[in-house]
Design a protein around this motif. Sequence first.
Motif, PDB file in Angstrom:
ATOM      1  N   VAL A  48       7.305  -8.558 -12.433  1.00 13.01           N
ATOM      2  CA  VAL A  48       6.149  -8.456 -11.887  1.00 13.01           C
ATOM      3  C   VAL A  48       5.867  -9.150 -10.622  1.00 13.01           C
ATOM      4  N   LEU A  49       6.052 -10.506 -10.809  1.00 10.12           N
ATOM      5  CA  LEU A  49       5.792 -11.522  -9.741  1.00 10.12           C
ATOM      6  C   LEU A  49       6.598 -11.204  -8.480  1.00 10.12           C
ATOM      7  N   GLU A  67      -3.082  -5.630   1.909  1.00  6.90           N
ATOM      8  CA  GLU A  67      -4.266  -6.297   1.350  1.00  6.90           C
ATOM      9  C   GLU A  67      -4.548  -5.414   0.047  1.00  6.90           C
ATOM     10  N   PRO A  68      -5.000  -4.275   0.185  1.00  5.38           N
ATOM     11  CA  PRO A  68      -5.291  -3.517  -1.145  1.00  5.38           C
ATOM     12  C   PRO A  68      -4.118  -3.516  -2.376  1.00  5.38           C
ATOM     13  N   LEU A  69      -2.947  -3.455  -1.573  1.00  6.29           N
ATOM     14  CA  LEU A  69      -1.891  -3.332  -2.864  1.00  6.29           C
ATOM     15  C   LEU A  69      -1.696  -4.754  -3.394  1.00  6.29           C
ATOM     16  N   GLY A  75      -3.902  -4.108 -11.429  1.00  8.66           N
ATOM     17  CA  GLY A  75      -4.080  -2.718 -12.005  1.00  8.66           C
ATOM     18  C   GLY A  75      -2.864  -1.466 -12.088  1.00  8.66           C
ATOM     19  N   ILE A  76      -1.887  -1.879 -10.986  1.00  5.05           N
ATOM     20  CA  ILE A  76      -0.609  -1.132 -11.115  1.00  5.05           C
ATOM     21  C   ILE A  76       0.262  -1.219 -12.510  1.00  5.05           C
ATOM     22  N   GLU A  99      11.971   1.278  -8.314  1.00  2.00           N
ATOM     23  CA  GLU A  99      12.150   1.612  -9.822  1.00  2.00           C
ATOM     24  C   GLU A  99      11.025   0.949 -10.712  1.00  2.00           C
ATOM     25  N   PHE A 100       9.936   0.619 -10.102  1.00  2.00           N
ATOM     26  CA  PHE A 100       9.066  -0.149 -10.732  1.00  2.00           C
ATOM     27  C   PHE A 100       8.301   0.580 -12.154  1.00  2.00           C
TER      28      PHE A 100
END
Length: 351
Positions: A48-49, A67-69, A75-76, A99-100
């Motif tokens: 994740v990080l 910035e929003p990402l 939340g993703i 492949e997230f």
Amino acid sequence: LHARDPTTESPNRVRCYELLELTSRSFSAVIQELQPELREPVMLFYLVLRGLDTIEDDMTIPMEKKEPLLREFDGILEKKGWTFTENGPNEKDRQLLVEFDVVIEEFLAIKPNYQEVIKDITSKMGNGMADYAKNASHNINGVQTVEDYDLYCHYVAGLVGEGLSRLFGTSGIEDPRYADLTDLSNSMGLFLQKTNIIRDFREDLDDKRRFWPKEIWSKYCADLSEFADPANEAAALNCISEMTLDALRHATDCLLYLSGLRDQSVFNFCAIPQVMAISTLALVFRNRDVFHRNVKIRKGQACAMIMKAKNLRSVCDIFLDYTREIHRKNTPSDPNFLAISIACGKIEQWT
Ligand code: PS7
Ligand code: MN
Ligand code: MN
Ligand code: MN
Ligand code: MN
Ligand code: MN
């Protein structure tokens, strides 16, 4: 130590470990040797990080999009099926974000209290990264004060330490009090991150990223880019000394943190990056190559250290060896000479 058995794992989980091997040279082995209870959450925490950092590092994503990402990345983690294929083709960890969806699927299957820790840290780190990325896009000089520098390093690394300690403490594998050991956990991350920032001077400068705080470098030059000119070598080396001195502040906290661990696999996981950091610090200290190319400790040296770093006694011995190397390279013509001598003496005494 605790070998995985991939034949009993779901295809998604197997793919996560493949992505781990693709994205980390050093963390993959130590994560895979953790006890099963911690192995999955720590592996997913890493992925994740790493995904978040891939967005932070990608200088081809415009700020309106970046910035929003960064701010919404926590939340993703709940958006099943989410993938990101628009990151730069040169970004080395691109495949992870492509492949997230596989990572999200596995993340949602771990214990809710582990998910909570990972989400909380991701949210804080993403917002911190966004603040600094936005500032860097306005302010050419990047990080200003040492306090700013500590805060940036807290966002990208100290928080990782806090999150890991919460996972260790709530798993029951380490003393539950580790979950609240925020200061020492922060120091564990800062020692790694500051070493990384000193070592990556040239790579970061070429990417137009400036993490060395102006409060320090302004004593030695009028603009950070001057250090890339061999004519300014003497000043550049004195500045590395002050950056090293600043990083050494965290060394004894790291040893104190390690002294309270009881599980062998957690100890190895925590200690190996720290011994790599102290040896890298000795390598970069007053090393002119830092301003021109990537410096890296030799593979054989790294392997020998990894084999040795199994208990507090041998980790202290390694810290002592490299602190003495810094002490030896210290020179009276350096304005930081006395302070470095005192800092090394303090670590030598502690170990
Ligand atoms: C969850 C194992 C063990 C209490 C990806 C391990 C980047 C140095 O600055 O890309 O982009 O060049 O070379 C790791 C504390 C974090 C801190 C942090 C997650 C130790 C995303 C490692 C690692 C805490 C933010 C190197 C911090 O990446 O850096 C897990 C205890 C990731 C740890 C970043 C930096 C890692 C780093 P940069 P890199
Ligand atoms: Mn990075
Ligand atoms: Mn980064
Ligand atoms: Mn959010
Ligand atoms: Mn770096
Ligand atoms: Mn890097």
